[in-house]
Structures are given as C-alpha cells and as structure tokens.
Design an enzyme around this catalytic site. Structure first.
Site, PDB file in Angstrom:
ATOM      1  CB  CYS A 273      -0.894   0.184   0.992  1.00  0.00           C
ATOM      2  SG  CYS A 273      -1.470   1.385   1.370  1.00  0.00           S
TER       3      CYS A 273
ATOM      4  CG  HIS B 291      -1.301   3.294   5.127  1.00  0.00           C
ATOM      5  ND1 HIS B 291      -1.565   2.420   4.947  1.00  0.00           N
ATOM      6  CD2 HIS B 291      -0.459   3.207   6.065  1.00  0.00           C
ATOM      7  CE1 HIS B 291      -0.999   1.460   5.514  1.00  0.00           C
ATOM      8  NE2 HIS B 291      -0.581   1.680   7.304  1.00  0.00           N
TER       9      HIS B 291
END
Length: 495
Positions: free
Chosen positions: A72, A126
């Site tokens: 990610c 994130h």
C-alpha cells in the site's frame, strides 16, 4: 449575410478553442488490494461490475499497468510524487507510527493548486500524519493531507488502537464512521456519516464534493482512495449483500463479492452525478488499484499476489476515460505505472512540470502517458521500470509465497528481472510467459548482467529519509540493497 456567416464562424472557432483549452476536472479512484482480474472488463467472473465496465468502454483499458509496489504505502507515495518510493526510502507499509511522506515534497495536488484547482482527498491515506495528536498540533507534528497539497480531506483516524481493533473484529466498514477525521477535526457522533457504512461515506462525500466544486466554477482534483476490497471481509450494504449470494461459495467469498458490487455501485453514482451536472465530458476519470489481489481476489493467470513482486502483486487493472479527448473502447498493452500519473495529469491540466517549477531535488521518475492515451503513440520511456520492496516472507493468498524470493525488479520491454539484494534470481519473457513459469536466467547472461547493474544503480541512489523518526523505525539502517531489511524480514509487517 456574409457578415453573419463570418461572425458565426468566428464564434464557432472561439467556442472550439475554449473547449480545447478548458482545464479538465480530474478524479482518481483507487481501489485497495483489487486483483488484476477482479473487474469483469479484465476477465472477472465472480461478480458483475457494470459501472466499472462502462467506464472502461468509454475510454481506455491498460492491460499492462503497474503499481509502484506490491503493498500500500509505497504505491500511494508514488501517485502523489511521480517518483519511485525508494527515493524516500519507503520500502514497507507505514506501521501507523511517526513515519510519513516527507514535508515539503512536490506533490500532484500542490502542483494542481498552482493552476487554480480545488483539491480534495477522500478515503484511505496511509502516508502519515493522521493521528488525532497530529491533527491537534500541526505546527509541531508531522504533515497530513493538508500539508501535502489537499484543501480538504475526509479520512479515518489512523492512530492505534482504533483501526486495528475494528479490523480484528471485522467492523472496519460497518463502524468505520466512528473514527473519522475531517480537515483535522474528529467527525462527531451527530454527523450523518458517523453511523454510515464506510464505502457509502466515501461515495457520498465524493458526490458532495463534485457538487460543491462545480458550484464554485473552478476545476477540481478529487482523489478517492477507497478501502474496498481490503480486509476485513465484511458484508456490503444492501442490495449488494443479497445480490451476490451464490451456491457453493464460502462466507468470505460472499463478503468479498458484496464489497466489489458495493464499490462498483459507488462508481456508478459518481459517474451519474457528473452526467447530471453536465461535466462528464470535461472530467478525466481514472480507476486503478494500489497493488495486486489478496485471498479472494482474482489475479487471473498471474503469479503471486500482494507483498510479492511477481505479476500478481504489481500488475493492476487500469482505466482512463475522458470523453472527446481519449477515444472510447481502446485497449493498450503498453507498460504504464503509478509513477506516471503525476506528469500525465499535470500535462492534462496544462501544468508544466519541470525542475524550474518544482524543488531542485524533485526529478520525476514517471513519464507523460497523455499522448499514448489520446493518439496511441508509443510511451516515451527512456529507461526500465524499477521496483524495490523489503522482503515479506508471507503472501496474503491461499498458497505460499513463490520462491525464490525477490526484493527488486527491473523491467524493460518484454523482459523482467527479479533480484534479491541486487543479486539476480529470475528472468522472464513476459510476452511469451505471462504466468512467469520459465526462468531464463541462465540463457541470457549479457541481458542479466545489464539489468542487474541497473538494479544496483537504483539501490545505490540517494534517498530522502526525512519522513522517518530518528529512532525506533525499522528502516533505520538503510544500505545499498536494503540488506538490513532482508536479514530481518519481520521489519516488513503485513498491512
């Protein structure tokens, strides 16, 4: 009469010029952990995706598009910066500590703001800076979405233990509205979003922002990073749960399919809003995923999956649509990457991206894909595509991670070399062997030597480590080839 005809012609020319030079709205939709073959238009058979398919039919599919990492955080950094994640020493998923995308780095939203764009981020982040403690004291904490160029954001609070508990109890989607941050402030209990399903929250906020920006009569960049179909698998809201039941499937398969259908419906609602406002033709829409599929995700004939640098971990579905500017119904087999999105979208917006318009250190790794999208000309890439990812010994699939392990990739044309700490492990001819079954390492020694040298040069290049805390971060000991991380695989913690 002649004067009228001349005047009409001039007006038509002026209108055409205005349309041609009008800056497009830009919407980037990023799925999370979506497999290459999950959408029906990429071969998926588990669940219909009519809205994603319609988006593809209205523009171009790229069947050889890549995320800049198999996990990610690094891919998300590449999207915003147009640079390889390794340039910032981002080699693993951020562990929700003080790690962050460096302050002051040149980003896509900051560049678009210089051209008068409104910018907003909705969904997963994130990239650091989304603890409540960060939001409460921005002047003395690490940067978040605002500091990276977004005027507005709506995200989940990423401070432990909130999200880990919701994930463990499989409540992240159904109760996700209870831990939201909007522009550095918690979303209160009385807010309409507080009790909504997370996928509906991100969809509703996206539609709201389109209406808002359209009313303000300014171009906008809307960055929508959905969490679907990332774990935990939870039932999608109705009618998607009921519509995706099927004989012989497991509970997780049912949950996964309902989540995919839910996401597809949100794509449809967003496209309908653009149509209703009459701005679809002036809106450039992109759809892709941050990395390859996990567990129930469909990666088609590809090998590996998330956390693995074989094709199943990095080849992702990609769609771009811009009616009247990008021909409809096209399919490209050229290689594109998430590092290419910044220079491409800046080109579409008329923003010149040069070292004069950015910080001196910001030499972008990506290239402009717009000529290829519009005229199908070959992509003008002068070197190989490169990857680095610290070793994740496990893979999030229903099988073991393929061996030999790799931490780097060099890809040029049909050839793909995988290396471990710079040492060659496998060579594949992707045009002849999409599933990466036949290792040609011993048959092309000169090619292997050349590509291995490119990998070593990539690993030896300077890195900006200012986004990491001085202590306690497991990336503390960078070295060419990331040897420290390879000898300590626990550093690469699963997302």
């Amino acid at each position: 009469m002649r004067r009228i005809l001349i005047l009409s012609a001039l007006l038509c020319a002026l209108c055409g010029l205005t349309k041609a030079t009008e800056r497009p709205n830009i919407i980037l939709i990023l799925a999370d952990d979506m497999g290459y073959a999950d959408p029906a238009c990429f071969g998926g058979k588990a669940v219909p995706t009519p809205n994603i398919d319609a988006l593809a039919q209205s523009g171009m599919k790229m069947t050889r598009f890549y995320s800049a990492s198999a996990v990610c955080t690094p891919t998300r950094a590449s999207i915003l910066t147009g640079r390889y994640p390794l340039r910032f020493d981002i080699r693993v998923v951020f562990p929700d500590d003080e790690s962050h995308l460096p302050r002051g780095v040149t980003t896509l939203p900051s560049l678009l703001k210089t051209a008068g764009y409104a910018t907003a981020h909705v969904g997963k982040w994130h990239l650091g800076g989304l603890h409540l403690s960060h939001a409460n004291d921005r002047a003395h904490s690490i940067p978040g979405p605002h500091e990276q160029g977004f005027d507005h954001y709506l995200c989940q609070n990423e401070e432990p233990p909130l999200r880990p508990v919701l994930i463990k109890e499989r409540r992240l989607y159904r109760d996700g509205g209870t831990c939201m941050l909007r522009d550095d402030a918690p979303v209160p209990e009385g807010d309409p979003y507080f009790k909504m399903h997370l996928t509906d929250i991100f969809g509703a906020e996206s539609v709201r922002l389109v209406e808002k920006f359209h009313g303000e009569k300014k171009p906008f960049f809307l960055n929508i990073w959905h969490l679907v179909p990332h774990l935990p698998y939870e039932p999608g809201s109705e009618p998607h749960w009921g519509n995706t039941d099927a004989p012989g499937i497991s509970d997780d398969q049912h949950r996964f399919r309902s989540m995919m259908a839910h996401l597809d419906a949100q794509v449809g609602l967003l496209m309908q809003k653009l149509d209703d406002l009459g701005i679809r033709d002036n809106t450039l829409v992109l759809f892709t995923s941050d990395n390859g599929g996990v567990y129930e995700g469909d990666i088609g004939p590809l090998k590996g999956g998330k956390t693995d640098l074989h094709e199943g971990g990095i080849r992702v579905p990609f769609i771009v649509s811009w009616p009247g500017h990008i021909p409809a119904g096209k399919t490209s087999t050229e290689s594109g990457s998430t590092i290419d999105l910044l220079p491409t979208l800046c080109a579409a917006a008329g923003v010149k991206v040069t070292e004069d318009s950015a910080k001196a250190e910001a030499t972008f790794d990506g290239v402009d894909l717009l000529p290829h999208w519009q005229q199908q000309t070959p992509i003008a890439r002068t070197g190989p595509l490169l990857w680095q990812l610290d070793l994740y010994p496990k893979i999030q699939r229903h099988y073991a991670k393929p061996k030999p392990y790799a931490t780097e990739v060099v890809m040029e044309g049909r050839w793909k070399l995988l290396t471990l700490d710079g040492k060659p492990q496998e060579l594949f001819d992707l045009e002849a062997d999409l599933s990466e079954t036949t290792n040609l390492l011993d048959q092309h020694p000169d090619l292997v030597a050349k590509m291995a040298a490119q990998a070593r040069t990539f690993l030896d290049a300077p890195r900006d480590r200012s986004g990491f805390p001085a202590k306690a971060n497991k990336n503390d000991q960078p070295s060419p080839g990331a040897k420290a991380a390879i000898t300590k695989p626990a550093a690469a913690k699963e997302e």
